[in-house]
Structures are given as C-alpha cells and as structure tokens.
Design an enzyme around this catalytic site. Sequence first.
Site, mmCIF file in Angstrom:
data_model
loop_
_atom_site.group_PDB
_atom_site.id
_atom_site.type_symbol
_atom_site.label_atom_id
_atom_site.label_comp_id
_atom_site.label_asym_id
_atom_site.label_seq_id
_atom_site.Cartn_x
_atom_site.Cartn_y
_atom_site.Cartn_z
ATOM 1 N N ARG A 17 59.696 -7.210 99.765
ATOM 2 C CA ARG A 17 59.388 -8.619 99.533
ATOM 3 C C ARG A 17 58.024 -8.694 98.858
ATOM 4 N NH1 ARG A 17 56.435 -12.819 101.673
ATOM 5 N NH2 ARG A 17 57.455 -14.845 101.902
ATOM 6 N N SER A 26 69.177 -16.035 105.553
ATOM 7 C CA SER A 26 68.218 -16.915 106.210
ATOM 8 C C SER A 26 68.944 -18.165 106.683
ATOM 9 C CB SER A 26 67.101 -17.316 105.239
ATOM 10 O OG SER A 26 66.246 -16.230 104.968
ATOM 11 N N LYS A 69 54.286 -18.332 106.154
ATOM 12 C CA LYS A 69 54.932 -19.604 105.802
ATOM 13 C C LYS A 69 54.500 -20.668 106.810
ATOM 14 C CE LYS A 69 59.030 -17.804 103.456
ATOM 15 N NZ LYS A 69 60.510 -17.863 103.370
#
Length: 219
Positions: free
Chosen positions: A48, A117, A147
């Site tokens: 990621r 997700s 996040k």
Amino acid sequence: MHDAGSAYAQPAPLGRGLYLLTPDENDTARLLERTKPVIGFARLLQYRNKQADPALARKQMDVLLPLCREHGVPLLANDDWRLAQASGAQGAHLGEDDGGLETARQALGPGAIIGASCYDSLDHAAAAAAAGASYLAFGACFPSPTKPRARRATPALLREAKRFGLPVVAIGGITPDNARIVVDAGADLVAVISGVFDAPDPAAAAQAYLHAFTGTQAQ
C-alpha cells in the site's frame, strides 16, 4: 500476461494473526529494509503506497514479492487487482471504488486472495461474500492516524460478520494494547501500518500484536 495460477497453488487458509500493510515509502531500497525485520511475523503483506505512481508501484511490488515468497507470506496489492495480476502477486485488496470484485476474481482466478473493505457495513460484507471475497475487512475499529475520518466499526459488528463464514479482518487504530478487543470480537486478522512500521522497534511491535491471539503478555 500473468497467469494467476502459475506463481502460487491454491491458497492455504489465511489463519489468524497479523496482517501487515506497507507504509507510504517511496525509497524502494528502504521499503525493503523496513519490511525484512517484520515479514516473518505476518500472515499477509499488503503493498500500500498511496503516493506511488504506476511505475514505482510495479517496481516496489517486484522487490517485495521475492521476500514474501521466501517467507511464505502472500503479497496483495492495495486497490489494484491489475497490479497484482501483472506482478504475479497472490491477490489484491479492494475498496468500494476499486472496481468489481467479481471482475477481479475472474481475472485473478480461484486461487487468488481477494479482500474487500466493508467499512462499517454488513450490506457491503454480504455483497462482497456473494461476489467471491476471500476475507472481509472492517474499520476503522479505533481512531486511526492513517485515516482519521474513517467510518467506525464496532466489536459488535465484527461478531455479526462471522455469519458470512469468511475470515474477518479488523483495521484502523489497532495497537498491541487494544488488539485483544477485536480478536475477542471475532477478528481473525488485525491489519496494521503505523503500529509496526512507525514503532521504535518494529519487530518487537509486530511480535506484541501476536499476544492478542495467544492470550499471553509480552515480556
């Protein structure tokens, strides 16, 4: 074009434990050096890097893949099943805006690991399970530095998600101190970025997460 079945056989069960996600690290050599000490503690590694352009992403996947194979840890591409297919990785993790999971399953084949997700939604989870997801990821479970405005998933939601019969992944703000909460609620895997890679001793931090699954305390 990569044949999804050529690099790996059918995936083994994902098991329980630590799911590592790489940090946004644009220095490929440094990314590899940061990953080496902790890869042995992981069940899965997700590449990621939200800052990487396609060329850098492919380069970094190509560097991580031999390390993952050496340790028997599946490598997944974040948000991009085409990157997984091109690089020969074992699968991909898809968010709600990353294209159809059914399309990814068809392209990568039955042996690929494809995660979804689901945020805070059992409806998302039901759709992902029906489309062929390998696991269902929920979060943020706690306030997350990665996040900070993410939707929140409760322990009760994790317990309810077990009804789909797929591994449940908890993500978002998980630390060694609170990991046991989500594990006790049914999480099979805890997904972590900064809790390991930003720790003073990443290997010790990775090991500390595993105590949530064994019930023992770190010494």
